[in-house]
Scaffold this active site. Sequence first.
Site, PDB file in Angstrom:
ATOM      1  N   LEU A  44       0.987  -1.098   0.104  1.00 25.15           N
ATOM      2  CA  LEU A  44       0.042  -0.076   0.037  1.00 25.15           C
ATOM      3  C   LEU A  44       0.966   1.078  -0.113  1.00 25.15           C
ATOM      4  O   LEU A  44       1.973   1.438   0.929  1.00 25.15           O
ATOM      5  CB  LEU A  44      -0.843   0.085   1.420  1.00 25.15           C
ATOM      6  CG  LEU A  44      -2.014   0.946   1.301  1.00 25.15           C
ATOM      7  CD1 LEU A  44      -3.196   0.781   0.157  1.00 25.15           C
ATOM      8  CD2 LEU A  44      -2.821   0.850   2.524  1.00 25.15           C
ATOM      9  N   ASP A  45       0.798   2.108  -0.978  1.00 28.69           N
ATOM     10  CA  ASP A  45       1.718   3.195  -1.317  1.00 28.69           C
ATOM     11  C   ASP A  45       1.590   4.001   0.237  1.00 28.69           C
ATOM     12  O   ASP A  45       0.636   4.124   0.838  1.00 28.69           O
ATOM     13  CB  ASP A  45       1.340   4.009  -2.345  1.00 28.69           C
ATOM     14  CG  ASP A  45       1.467   3.368  -3.608  1.00 28.69           C
ATOM     15  OD1 ASP A  45       2.109   2.525  -3.852  1.00 28.69           O
ATOM     16  OD2 ASP A  45       0.473   3.704  -4.481  1.00 28.69           O
ATOM     17  N   ARG A  46       2.801   4.822   0.337  1.00 32.63           N
ATOM     18  CA  ARG A  46       3.298   5.407   1.320  1.00 32.63           C
ATOM     19  C   ARG A  46       2.020   6.678   1.476  1.00 32.63           C
ATOM     20  O   ARG A  46       1.560   6.994   2.682  1.00 32.63           O
ATOM     21  CB  ARG A  46       4.306   6.270   1.276  1.00 32.63           C
ATOM     22  CG  ARG A  46       4.944   7.117   2.284  1.00 32.63           C
ATOM     23  CD  ARG A  46       6.486   7.474   2.215  1.00 32.63           C
ATOM     24  NE  ARG A  46       6.878   8.466   3.232  1.00 32.63           N
ATOM     25  CZ  ARG A  46       6.940   9.704   3.090  1.00 32.63           C
ATOM     26  NH1 ARG A  46       7.129  10.348   1.618  1.00 32.63           N
ATOM     27  NH2 ARG A  46       7.387  10.459   3.989  1.00 32.63           N
ATOM     28  N   SER A  48      -1.028   6.377   0.680  1.00 26.27           N
ATOM     29  CA  SER A  48      -2.520   5.783   0.722  1.00 26.27           C
ATOM     30  C   SER A  48      -2.566   5.077   2.263  1.00 26.27           C
ATOM     31  O   SER A  48      -1.520   5.142   3.003  1.00 26.27           O
ATOM     32  CB  SER A  48      -2.431   4.544  -0.091  1.00 26.27           C
ATOM     33  OG  SER A  48      -2.355   5.042  -1.557  1.00 26.27           O
TER      34      SER A  48
END
Length: 182
Positions: A44-46, A48
């Site tokens: 999960l992207d930073r 997000s």
Amino acid sequence: MSRLILFNKPYGVLSQFTDRGSESERATLSDHIKIPGVYPAGRLDRDSEGLLLLTDDGRLQARIAEPKHKMPKSYLVQVEGDIGGDALGQLRKGVRLKDGITMPAEAERIADPELWPRDPPVRFRKSVPDCWIKLTIREGRNRQVRRMTAAVGFPTLRLVRWSIGDWAVEGLAPGEWRQIEV
């Protein structure tokens, strides 16, 4: 029995336990989870937020993370603009991205969800409306949801992964986690 951890990843936290190669210390999973032997099942992207699953079971990790299993992942997405039926229809059919056409997604406009405040808050502009959609995908390309909403003309402002398969982040505050046996 396998361990599965449901973690509400806060905005700004990396989906890994260490931050190698960075000149400044960034928040990682080790700031929140002190259980040895568990690893993230996917990323999960930073920038997000929301559900990140961690497990000590390699088979379960693969079933969750590998696109060939097509496990549904649902996101609550705040987009810039007033999204309508045409754009939602494009998302439902599949969107052309630089790396090919996405699989069809489930997409619907929703009322503003009751979520925790984000730190830092999303930039608000009086002259530009925003709204929320729920988007469910079954693949996991890099920054896919953000690229999909941008491709239909509605850039993502805030992205919260709400569920993966039958597991959901509901009831967990940012930084909180719960362990279940599977």
